[in-house]
Design an enzyme around this catalytic site. Structure first.
Site, PDB file in Angstrom:
ATOM      1  CG  ASP A 189      -1.995   1.081   1.142  1.00 49.41           C
ATOM      2  OD1 ASP A 189      -2.161   1.685   0.073  1.00 49.41           O
ATOM      3  OD2 ASP A 189      -2.654   1.338   2.167  1.00 49.41           O
ATOM      4  CG  LEU A 190       5.346   2.569  -1.430  1.00 50.21           C
ATOM      5  CD1 LEU A 190       5.723   2.353   0.027  1.00 50.21           C
ATOM      6  CD2 LEU A 190       6.462   2.051  -2.330  1.00 50.21           C
TER       7      LEU A 190
END
Length: 286
Positions: A189-190
């Site tokens: 979930d960058l």
């Protein structure tokens, strides 16, 4: 009632040097984070998120022992989860703020940010070869995308319009061509909200990365897709530029995975009972 009121007694114990009314609160998809001056309290928003807290703690301990070139939250205390106790994690607070998408409109800023994202991803790739890390982090399942497609059709299609189902079918069909890779640590979930920066001499410097709930051994295309979704194609191309033409289909995989982000959000929100995130994820399918 907000988290500061609901958990006032707990926060008073965990953050004794702060007045609850003065604490900042950040709402994520899975957790509410209450921020003190040097530490934060992570409170799960749903039962599913609470059940995942022990796995998150294991991942944070593994990451803490690595030299990734940036800071990750240090696990200071884990508690609750027994009977009526409120489950929580206390983590070190990383200084810095998320970088606004408009900041990379400046060419010098964009070049600086792209270089640091490339270094970040290289650090995660190296970590994926560390035996200690591979022993504790989960591997992306070989049938992950097939199961995701099946679940999307079964659980989300009844909530979509006919046109929405056709769009989703095209996006899901593309997943069939993805290879099964587990060679790198993948944050999962960058997006911009989870990467913190500090400004020095007019340029942003990577301070740390938050929210390792979805960390796996998988395909770095997932993290690149999140970078592209947050900052656009131009910055993504700058991050990919050092790889040149020999990226082994990476650009294609990034595009395919990015095309499923809204569906991934909606499916997780449906399972967690988060109506707001579900509505947002399905907005283009109704």
């Amino acid at each position: 009632m907000n988290a500061r009121e609901t958990h006032r007694a707990l926060l008073g114990r965990l953050l004794p040097d702060s007045r609850p009314d003065d604490l900042a609160v950040r709402q994520g998809q899975f957790h509410t984070v209450v921020m003190g001056p040097d530490r934060v309290v992570c409170l799960p928003r749903t039962r599913a998120a609470a059940a995942r807290l022990p796995e998150r703690a294991v991942a944070l301990r593994a990451l803490a022992g690595l030299d990734l070139g940036f800071r990750t939250p240090e696990l200071l205390l884990q508690g609750g989860g027994h009977g009526t106790d409120v489950p929580f994690l206390v983590l070190s607070r990383i200084p810095g703020e998320p970088l606004e998408a408009e900041a990379v409109d400046d060419a010098q800023v964009a070049g600086t940010v792209a270089a640091q994202f490339a270094t970040l991803l290289a650090g995660l790739a190296r970590a994926g070869t560390d035996g200690r890390v591979r022993a504790v982090l989960p591997r992306a399942p070989r049938d992950r995308w097939r199961r995701f497609a099946q679940s999307t059709r079964a659980e989300l299609f009844p909530l979509m319009s006919d046109g929405g189902r056709l769009r989703a079918e095209r996006e899901l069909a593309a997943l069939g061509g993805l290879p099964h890779l587990t060679r790198a640590v993948v944050h999962g979930d960058l997006g911009a909200e989870n990467v913190l920066w500090e400004w020095k001499q007019g340029l942003p410097h990577l301070a740390g990365v938050l929210d390792w709930d979805d960390v796996t051994l998988g395909d770095p295309a997932e993290d690149l897709a999140a970078i592209g979704a947050s900052y656009g194609r131009d910055l993504l191309e700058r991050v990919l530029a050092p790889r040149g033409r020999s990226n082994n289909g990476l650009t294609t995989r990034v595009a395919v995975i990015r095309g499923t982000f809204a569906l991934q959000q909606a499916l997780q929100a449906l399972r967690d009972g988060d109506e707001g995130e579900l509505a947002d994820g399905l907005a283009g399918y109704r």
